[in-house]
Write an enzyme that holds these catalytic residues in place. Structure first.
Site, PDB file in Angstrom:
ATOM      1  N   SER A   7       0.828  -1.214   0.000  1.00 10.88           N
ATOM      2  CA  SER A   7       0.000   0.000   0.000  1.00 10.88           C
ATOM      3  C   SER A   7       0.857   1.255   0.000  1.00 10.88           C
ATOM      4  O   SER A   7       2.021   1.247   0.412  1.00 10.88           O
ATOM      5  CB  SER A   7      -0.926   0.014   1.224  1.00 10.88           C
ATOM      6  OG  SER A   7      -0.180   0.245   2.406  1.00 10.88           O
ATOM      7  N   HIS A   8       0.242   2.328  -0.483  1.00 15.50           N
ATOM      8  CA  HIS A   8       0.881   3.642  -0.517  1.00 15.50           C
ATOM      9  C   HIS A   8      -0.134   4.661   0.000  1.00 15.50           C
ATOM     10  O   HIS A   8      -1.070   5.014  -0.711  1.00 15.50           O
ATOM     11  CB  HIS A   8       1.311   3.982  -1.944  1.00 15.50           C
ATOM     12  CG  HIS A   8       2.132   5.241  -2.040  1.00 15.50           C
ATOM     13  ND1 HIS A   8       1.718   6.454  -1.556  1.00 15.50           N
ATOM     14  CD2 HIS A   8       3.357   5.461  -2.583  1.00 15.50           C
ATOM     15  CE1 HIS A   8       2.638   7.378  -1.797  1.00 15.50           C
ATOM     16  NE2 HIS A   8       3.636   6.801  -2.420  1.00 15.50           N
TER      17      HIS A   8
END
Length: 976
Positions: free
Chosen positions: A824-825
């Site tokens: 994830s970012h």
């Protein structure tokens, strides 16, 4: 034109008196075709019968499965090393060779001397292709892979390469009176090339995914190719009905005055025709210059992007995008005349953009490239305008320009979606800049030599046979916006064969097409679109525009295979307009049309960026996630261009027969070149599939895996060089089994439309999950895995204010155990609300999963602050090293796994963010009773196979080394 030696011989002997001929034997030439067909089919099917009778279980066995999973042998297994099948096959192929050579030569005579459906130059080209194809067949038949694997493969590839131009050329030169022959050739050609995609698909299922039974299905498609290939040549029996062979004994006239061997020379001598080779050289050189144009144009946005990327805001260099308006200078007739007359010198000047790789300083490299781009665009637009009075020359120039786009796609396919002459490339990153520069110079010199007669400026002419009337001057804006939008659409969506796949990708198991081999289909459809551009009546039809709009809607609204098909159809439509829109624009004043066209192109390029970079640009909030607006405007503007073209262009029927013949000849040349591009793309794709590394974890004996997270700034390093090769080396040396890449989506104009991850996946042997599609407006997160991806979901995390955050939630088959991973970012520091909601969503996903879990993410928080606690406590996961308080962005968490080690590795100048990694083994006990252990272990007590590589200690390797952790060495842990 004097008759050829062959013609003289034929005329001379036709008048030999019958009483001087001792005897004569005649037989129909169609027996050559019949004999060829019988021997060829006997070779394959007798080998199949004998192979199955004597060695059935051996020839159905492959490297993964045998009988009963696989029950039908492939062609190669049947005709390979097993006696007696191999001997029978080779004997009958030898018997086939004589009729084969005769068939190829008879076809040359038919199309150049009898039906005259081809020029002598094209006839000789087809004759050469047929002879090479025949010799190549002997190469892979008599040199098996066990004899010499490389030679066998080269011969096979050469045979396949020649098949496309041979079948296409024979089909297109079929005598007009042979309607049945043309029909059957069309059927067999479609069947042959239509069989290739499913055959390749099942080969990948067998080779890569190891699906049982897939090789048997592949074998059926492979045998089908043999049937269609031989049947295609068998159709010549219909054409050769007008031919017969005559064998005469002329001993009675030996030395007779009517026969003078010295005078007439060798009977089979062929006329020399250097013009054909010169024309071919001219096309190849100009297509290469078109390739340079597309390379330079696509590199400009990539180089500009470097500066706001590393400055985290507007840099000022963005203004260089507007060098593309240079064609407005052509509004001066003297400038237009000068540029057109000296266009090859201007092409030479544009090569400064290719030479810019010699400059190390990023800003200077960008400025030099921008200059090269401006000159290249100026030159090509001048070429279009200058040749607009001549429909033949104009069409040739535009088709060469369009073919250059397909050649650009082909080269990028070969170079793993990088152009080898981009200014971001050099020798160490896989660039061939020097070679590309020399080829450009050679193309310029060749153009000067072969186009001396065309140096006269022709200019715009309203009396051109292209036009109906130019009285409706108010429509110049329609023409300009249409062309500018077409250029934007081709640049943004079709400058890489994998682009539309990544725009529509979705999660497993319905992932969609893979760039290899399906990139070939993209190139093929674009080539068909270019061929459809010949049909002006079709492409200007309102129903055809409706077809393009519907395709765009499918492309935007669907994902996976359906979205890709929509993108293919849209590409077919756009390429079909590549002739009419420039043609309709060329009649107006270049000053206003070129200025408006390239301003439309530039504005659409900016909008294309703003939809994702809205937080960093003025007024970006209005463009947030508005790809639908960008596509709608693009199609609307193209519709205006089509409307104008329909008003001003004559029907596609030039009055003079010389026009028709010249147009047909030029289109035939382009068709052959397109066929060659498609053939090469197929061979390159098959080669990439065959050479891709097998996907095997690094330490299966210990059932250990190493996971990592890395923010890679779009595969552009700190000095503005392409970084995927250095990234590959780091991933390989760290022995990473699962890695998450952040800021990974490079399928936009400003990132160069590159698919670097596919290259790493093939070269190192990984499954790939590209993450949320480009159409979803994120910066991208991507996962490579040594373990099969059972399923994955692409998430757009809540982002009410800032940039969209993305995540991949995937379930992997890790040594038979389902293990969940998140890559994830999260959003930026300035947007606390975004980060809170995004973290809460990530925690929910992890909390609801009962599988062992690994979190690899970009969180933007210090340890034990609010966001950190929301993630780890709310997600029921454990920090890999809670005592490491020197973290801000990247974090690793885990659950229900044995933690083995933890290390942080410097970025090595590839980006500004380090690599974080963790080593894990599966938990063998009851997972419900699992508890984490935080006891450390001395490295000396850790088995060698579980340790990190020694090469990263101390000074490390390639500027990658362990850092931050105590003594700048990895931390190891005792099992739970």
């Amino acid at each position: 034109m004097p008759p050829s030696t062959l013609d003289q011989e034929e005329d001379h002997h036709s008048f030999i008196p019958n009483h001087l001929v001792t005897f004569a034997i005649q037989f129909p030439a169609r027996l050559i075709s019949i004999t060829h067909t019988i021997f060829a089919y006997c070779a394959f099917f007798l080998a199949l019968i004998f192979g199955c009778y004597f060695s059935y279980y051996k020839i159905v066995q492959n490297e993964h499965y045998g009988y009963p999973e696989e029950w039908f042998p492939s062609v190669s297994a049947t005709t390979g090393d097993r006696y007696p099948a191999r001997a029978i096959f080779q004997i009958f192929i030898a018997l086939t060779s004589g009729p084969r050579f005769a068939l190829v030569f008879l076809w040359y005579l038919l199309i150049t001397k009898s039906s005259r459906t081809a020029s002598k130059g094209f006839g000789k080209f087809l004759l050469t292709v047929g002879l090479i194809r025949t010799v190549a067949c002997g190469g892979w038949v008599y040199i098996t892979s066990s004899d010499d694997h490389d030679t066998h493969d080269i011969a096979m590839i050469l045979y396949l390469l020649c098949t496309l131009p041979w079948q296409y050329g024979v089909w297109k030169t079929t005598p007009r009176s042979s309607h049945n022959a043309a029909k059957w050739r069309k059927i067999f050609t479609i069947l042959f090339f239509g069989t290739l995609p499913p055959m390749i698909y099942y080969f990948i299922q067998h080779k890569v995914h190891r699906v049982s039974g897939a090789y048997t299905i592949y074998a059926f498609f492979e045998w089908s190719l043999i049937i269609y290939d031989v049947a295609f040549d068998a159709v010549t029996a219909l054409d050769f009905q007008r031919f017969e062979f005559t064998i005469q004994d002329l001993s009675a006239v030996h030395g007779h005055g009517d026969i003078d061997d010295d005078k007439h020379g060798e009977r089979m001598a062929l006329p020399k025709n250097p013009k054909a080779w010169k024309k071919l050289q001219g096309y190849l050189g100009e297509i290469y210059l078109a390739f340079v144009f597309w390379s330079m144009l696509t590199s400009l946005g990539l180089l500009i992007w470097y500066f706001p990327l590393f400055n985290m805001g507007i840099s000022g260099y963005e203004a260089l995008l507007f060098v593309t308006i240079s064609p407005c200078l052509l509004g001066s007739r003297s400038i237009q005349s000068y540029v057109y007359k000296n266009r090859y010198l201007f092409h030479l000047l544009s090569l400064t953009g290719v030479a810019s790789y010699l400059v190390e300083t990023p800003s200077r490299r960008l400025i030099i490239t921008a200059f090269g781009v401006s000159v290249s665009i100026l030159t090509w637009m001048s070429t279009f305008i200058g040749s607009s009075v001549d429909p033949v020359l104009f069409e040739r120039n535009v088709l060469v320009w369009g073919t250059g786009l397909l050649f650009f796609n082909l080269v990028k396919l070969a170079w793993a979606t990088e152009s080898p002459i981009w200014p971001t490339m050099k020798a160490s990153t896989g660039g061939w800049n020097g070679t590309g520069l020399l080829l450009g110079i050679a193309a310029v010199v060749g153009g000067i030599i072969h186009n001396k007669k065309d140096n006269q400026y022709m200019g715009r002419s309203l009396s051109s046979p292209l036009l109906k009337s130019a009285s409706k001057d108010g429509l110049w804006a329609y023409a300009a916006t249409g062309f500018g939008s077409l250029l934007f659409a081709l640049h943004s969506m079709y400058t890489d064969s994998s682009l539309i796949m990544r725009w529509t990708v979705t999660g497993y198991p319905h992932y969609g097409p893979s760039p290899v081999p399906w990139g070939v289909l993209t190139i093929f459809v674009l080539a068909i679109g270019l061929v459809l551009s010949f049909n002006q009546q079709l492409v200007l039809n309102i129903l055809w525009f409706a077809f393009g709009c519907a395709s765009c809607l499918i492309f935007f609204g669907c994902s996976g295979w359906l979205g890709y098909i929509g993108g293919l159809l849209l590409g077919l439509y756009l390429m079909s307009l590549i002739l009419v829109l420039p043609k309709a624009m060329a009649i107006y004043s270049p000053m206003k049309t070129m200025l408006l066209a390239f301003m439309v192109y530039n504005i659409l390029c900016l909008a294309h960026v703003w939809v994702v970079a809205y937080e960093f640009v003025p007024g970006g909030v209005y463009a947030r996630e508005r790809t639908n607006w960008v596509l709608s405007c693009t199609m609307a503007f193209i519709g205006l261009g089509v409307y104008n073209a329909k008003l001003v262009l004559q029907p596609n029927r030039p009055e003079k027969s010389s026009y028709r013949n010249a147009l047909q000849e030029g289109r035939s040349h382009i068709g052959v070149l397109l066929a060659a591009i498609i053939a090469f793309s197929a061979i390159i794709s098959v080669g990439r599939v065959l050479t891709a590394r097998s996907i095997v974890p690094h330490h299966p004996e210990q059932k250990m895996f190493t996971a990592g997270i890395w923010t890679i700034h779009f595969a552009l390093d700190n000095d503005m060089w392409a970084s995927e090769r250095r990234m590959r080396d780091a991933v390989r040396d760290l022995e990473l089994d699962v890695i998450g890449f952040l800021e990974s989506d490079t399928m936009r104009i400003i990132m160069g439309n590159r698919d670097w991850a596919q290259y790493i996946a093939e070269d190192l042997g990984y499954y790939i999950d590209y993450g949320p599609a480009t159409m979803t407006h994120t910066w991208g997160c991507l996962m490579l895995s040594k373990f099969p991806i059972k399923k994955s979901v692409h998430h757009l995390l809540p982002s009410p204010i800032g940039e969209l955050a993305c995540a991949i939630h995937a379930t992997l088959d890790v040594y038979g155990q389902d293990v969940d991973f998140i890559v994830s970012h999260n959003g930026q520091e300035e947007n606390l609300l975004d980060r809170q909601q995004q973290t809460a969503e990530l925690a929910r996903i992890m909390r609801e999963s009962e599988n062992p879990f690994v979190f690899l993410g970009y969180v933007v928080t210090k340890p034990f602050q609010q966001i950190y606690n929301m993630l780890y406590d709310g997600g029921r996961i454990n920090d890999i090293e809670p005592s490491d308080d020197d973290r801000w962005c990247e974090y690793i968490g885990y659950r229900k796994l044995n933690r083995v080690g933890y290390a942080r590795i410097t970025h090595g100048g590839i980006t500004d963010t380090e690599i974080q990694t963790g080593k894990f083994t599966l938990e063998n006990d009851n997972l419900d009773q699992w508890k984490p252990s935080y006891e450390r272990e001395d490295e000396a007590n850790v088995p060698q196979a579980l340790r990190y590589p020694e090469i990263f200690k101390g000074e490390g390797i390639r500027n990658h080394r362990f850092h931050v952790t105590p003594n700048n060495e990895p931390i190891y842990y005792r099992p739970s």
